[in-house]
Design an enzyme around this catalytic site. Structure first.
Site, PDB file in Angstrom:
ATOM      1  N   SER A   1       1.478  17.027  -5.602  1.00  0.00           N
ATOM      2  CA  SER A   1       0.712  15.890  -5.087  1.00  0.00           C
ATOM      3  C   SER A   1       0.334  16.124  -3.636  1.00  0.00           C
ATOM      4  O   SER A   1       1.068  16.780  -2.877  1.00  0.00           O
ATOM      5  CB  SER A   1       1.588  14.642  -5.182  1.00  0.00           C
ATOM      6  OG  SER A   1       1.042  13.582  -4.443  1.00  0.00           O
TER       7      SER A   1
ATOM      8  N   TYR B   1      10.343   9.903  -4.126  1.00  0.00           N
ATOM      9  CA  TYR B   1       9.352  10.479  -5.047  1.00  0.00           C
ATOM     10  C   TYR B   1       8.639  11.669  -4.402  1.00  0.00           C
ATOM     11  O   TYR B   1       8.561  12.761  -4.963  1.00  0.00           O
ATOM     12  CB  TYR B   1       8.320   9.413  -5.465  1.00  0.00           C
ATOM     13  CG  TYR B   1       7.047  10.009  -5.986  1.00  0.00           C
ATOM     14  CD1 TYR B   1       6.967  10.517  -7.277  1.00  0.00           C
ATOM     15  CD2 TYR B   1       5.915  10.127  -5.168  1.00  0.00           C
ATOM     16  CE1 TYR B   1       5.798  11.116  -7.737  1.00  0.00           C
ATOM     17  CE2 TYR B   1       4.753  10.712  -5.622  1.00  0.00           C
ATOM     18  CZ  TYR B   1       4.699  11.202  -6.905  1.00  0.00           C
ATOM     19  OH  TYR B   1       3.548  11.800  -7.346  1.00  0.00           O
TER      20      TYR B   1
ATOM     21  N   LYS C   1       8.604  16.067  -5.092  1.00  0.00           N
ATOM     22  CA  LYS C   1       7.477  17.005  -5.228  1.00  0.00           C
ATOM     23  C   LYS C   1       7.672  18.196  -4.283  1.00  0.00           C
ATOM     24  O   LYS C   1       7.455  19.350  -4.664  1.00  0.00           O
ATOM     25  CB  LYS C   1       6.157  16.293  -4.929  1.00  0.00           C
ATOM     26  CG  LYS C   1       5.776  15.234  -5.952  1.00  0.00           C
ATOM     27  CD  LYS C   1       5.537  15.814  -7.334  1.00  0.00           C
ATOM     28  CE  LYS C   1       5.306  14.753  -8.389  1.00  0.00           C
ATOM     29  NZ  LYS C   1       5.333  15.277  -9.767  1.00  0.00           N
TER      30      LYS C   1
HETATM   31  N1  UFG Z   1      -4.428  -0.356  -2.647  1.00  0.00           N
HETATM   32  C1  UFG Z   1      -4.864  -1.647  -2.398  1.00  0.00           C
HETATM   33  N2  UFG Z   1      -4.496  -2.612  -3.270  1.00  0.00           N
HETATM   34  C2  UFG Z   1      -3.740  -2.386  -4.372  1.00  0.00           C
HETATM   35  C3  UFG Z   1      -3.295  -1.070  -4.618  1.00  0.00           C
HETATM   36  C4  UFG Z   1      -3.669  -0.078  -3.722  1.00  0.00           C
HETATM   37  O1  UFG Z   1      -5.554  -1.904  -1.418  1.00  0.00           O
HETATM   38  O2  UFG Z   1      -3.428  -3.321  -5.105  1.00  0.00           O
HETATM   39  C5  UFG Z   1      -4.844   0.700  -1.728  1.00  0.00           C
HETATM   40  C6  UFG Z   1      -3.675   1.412  -1.074  1.00  0.00           C
HETATM   41  O3  UFG Z   1      -3.288   0.739   0.093  1.00  0.00           O
HETATM   42  C7  UFG Z   1      -4.308   2.783  -0.809  1.00  0.00           C
HETATM   43  C8  UFG Z   1      -5.295   2.969  -1.956  1.00  0.00           C
HETATM   44  O4  UFG Z   1      -5.530   1.675  -2.474  1.00  0.00           O
HETATM   45  O5  UFG Z   1      -5.031   2.742   0.387  1.00  0.00           O
HETATM   46  C9  UFG Z   1      -4.768   3.853  -3.060  1.00  0.00           C
HETATM   47  O6  UFG Z   1      -3.479   3.371  -3.447  1.00  0.00           O
HETATM   48  P1  UFG Z   1      -2.737   3.891  -4.759  1.00  0.00           P
HETATM   49  O7  UFG Z   1      -1.445   3.170  -4.859  1.00  0.00           O
HETATM   50  O8  UFG Z   1      -3.656   3.847  -5.929  1.00  0.00           O
HETATM   51  O9  UFG Z   1      -2.518   5.439  -4.455  1.00  0.00           O
HETATM   52  P2  UFG Z   1      -1.716   6.123  -3.257  1.00  0.00           P
HETATM   53  O10 UFG Z   1      -2.712   6.948  -2.536  1.00  0.00           O
HETATM   54  O11 UFG Z   1      -0.905   5.199  -2.469  1.00  0.00           O
HETATM   55  O12 UFG Z   1      -0.668   6.965  -4.092  1.00  0.00           O
HETATM   56  C10 UFG Z   1      -1.106   8.008  -4.890  1.00  0.00           C
HETATM   57  C11 UFG Z   1      -0.167   8.204  -6.063  1.00  0.00           C
HETATM   58  C12 UFG Z   1       1.163   8.681  -5.611  1.00  0.00           C
HETATM   59  C13 UFG Z   1       1.038   9.825  -4.662  1.00  0.00           C
HETATM   60  C14 UFG Z   1       0.087   9.512  -3.555  1.00  0.00           C
HETATM   61  C15 UFG Z   1      -0.157  10.684  -2.674  1.00  0.00           C
HETATM   62  O13 UFG Z   1      -0.016   7.017  -6.793  1.00  0.00           O
HETATM   63  O14 UFG Z   1       1.871   9.088  -6.740  1.00  0.00           O
HETATM   64  O15 UFG Z   1      -1.147   9.118  -4.092  1.00  0.00           O
HETATM   65  O16 UFG Z   1      -0.756  10.289  -1.485  1.00  0.00           O
HETATM   66  F1  UFG Z   1       2.225  10.140  -4.110  1.00  0.00           F
END
Ligand code: UFG
Length: 344
Positions: A127, A152, A156
């Site tokens: 990741s 988590y 990785k």
């Molecule tokens: N977000 C919102 N509202 C929500 C959910 C997410 O605004 O309800 C935003 C988050 O703040 C972030 C973006 O949308 O800015 C993406 O969030 P995600 O949770 O979809 O994804 P992340 O980038 O946080 O996490 C993903 C994977 C993880 C991994 C990570 C690596 O889910 O497994 O990328 O950066 F570790």
């Protein structure tokens, strides 16, 4: 004779899309999954899409004997793609030992069993989380690995090291570690897609469930970050494009084309999109209005990250091809399918 590939976690979100692409490219697939975060009927859906039913074994990768028996039952497995892992960042903070056990012991079992059964190579799901907040964007594979933000993320990093240490110790196996950015969307048939348990933690399932009326409002976590519109930026990659990268990586291992026994590639589009840009793209590409509000920042969020995918583009000959509009339409079509089936 078709080459046999074992896909651990093959009924999950990225795993199922990869099984489809492997079968479409002439591989024979054996799926191993404990169904802890997926459904057995995904196997039926894969068969509907490809016309081929993959073998399925309900086994937990933590079960060394059970995995040993799978390799014995299906002799001649040449490669393994290892998706089977726990992946909720927040849950990993609450249950670190569960995450360390699931994600690390599974890999150790597989790495021990590979030489025993003559398996040549492994593709490991890593990741972009290993980069933390990169100092330079877009981020390349040579960027420093930052201290993990969660157990988590740490699994990785540790797993990448376990693979490299194993190969450095003389194990005959080969490896490709794929560092995924943010996989989204669903198969164009809408027969497979992402099916989170309970309230989604990730943006797209939360967004499509809100558009469907299952959730009242999407919260945009922060609009005061140091980005053009204040919301966080990610590199959203279409899951089918990501699945195809696995097929190319497997070909590379089995054809002996690697430059080193263990290689690493970013798998992203090279384009960063903010949360607000993504919401706009969803509304304009589907014509569906989304109820959303600006909410406080979410703890632990990276502000901005997107890939430099040029190493994968040039070395693997792989490129993310699908537009964000088509990708978001596929995510919406999947959500509609879940409603029609009465699943969500
Ligand atoms: N977000 C919102 N509202 C929500 C959910 C997410 O605004 O309800 C935003 C988050 O703040 C972030 C973006 O949308 O800015 C993406 O969030 P995600 O949770 O979809 O994804 P992340 O980038 O946080 O996490 C993903 C994977 C993880 C991994 C990570 C690596 O889910 O497994 O990328 O950066 F570790």
């Amino acid at each position: 004779m078709k080459k046999r590939i074992l896909v651990a976690g093959g009924t999950g979100y990225i795993g199922s899309h990869t099984v489809v692409e492997l079968q479409n490219n002439g591989y024979e697939v054996i799926i191993v999954d404990n169904l802890s975060n997926s459904r057995a009927d995904v196997v039926d859906s894969i068969e509907q899409i490809t016309g081929i039913r993959p073998a399925f074994e309900k086994v937990d990768c933590l079960d060394y004997e059970g995995m040993d028996a799978v390799f014995t039952k299906y002799p001649g497995i040449e490669g393994i793609i290892h998706f089977a892992a726990s992946k909720a960042v927040g849950e990993s903070v609450e249950k670190p030992l569960l995450y360390y056990r699931n994600n690390i012991v599974s890999l150790i079992n597989i790495l021990e069993l590979m030489p025993k059964h003559g398996v040549k190579g492994i593709i490991f799901s890593s990741s972009c989380t290993v980069y933390g907040q990169p100092d330079v964007l877009p981020v390349t594979e040579s960027a420093p690995i930052k201290k993990a933000e969660s157990p988590y993320g740490n699994t990785k990093q540790i797993n990448e090291e376990i693979i490299d240490d194993t190969i450095a110790s003389g194990s005959p196996i080969k490896a490709i570690k794929l560092r995924y950015f943010n996989p989204i969307g669903a198969h164009p048939t809408a027969l497979i897609g992402e099916l989170p348990n309970g309230v989604p933690q990730n943006l797209i399932p939360y967004l499509t469930q809100t558009a469907m009326g299952i959730r009242e409002k999407l919260s945009v976590f922060g609009d005061d970050y140091d980005t053009p519109d204040g919301s966080c930026i990610r590199d959203y990659i279409y899951v089918v494009d990501l699945a195809k990268a696995h097929v190319i990586a497997m070909n590379r291992i089995l054809d002996g084309k690697q430059k080193q026994a263990s290689e690493v590639f970013n798998v992203g589009t090279g384009r960063g999109l903010s949360v607000l840009e993504l919401i706009n793209a969803f509304e304009s590409s589907t014509g569906v209005k989304l109820n959303y509000q600006i909410a406080p920042r979410r703890a632990g969020d990276i502000v901005k990250v997107w890939a430099d995918p040029s190493y994968a583009n040039n070395e693997l000959g792989w490129k993310a091809e699908t537009s964000i509009e088509d990708t978001l339409r596929s995510a919406w079509k999947w959500q509609v399918h879940l409603r029609e089936k009465g699943i969500m």
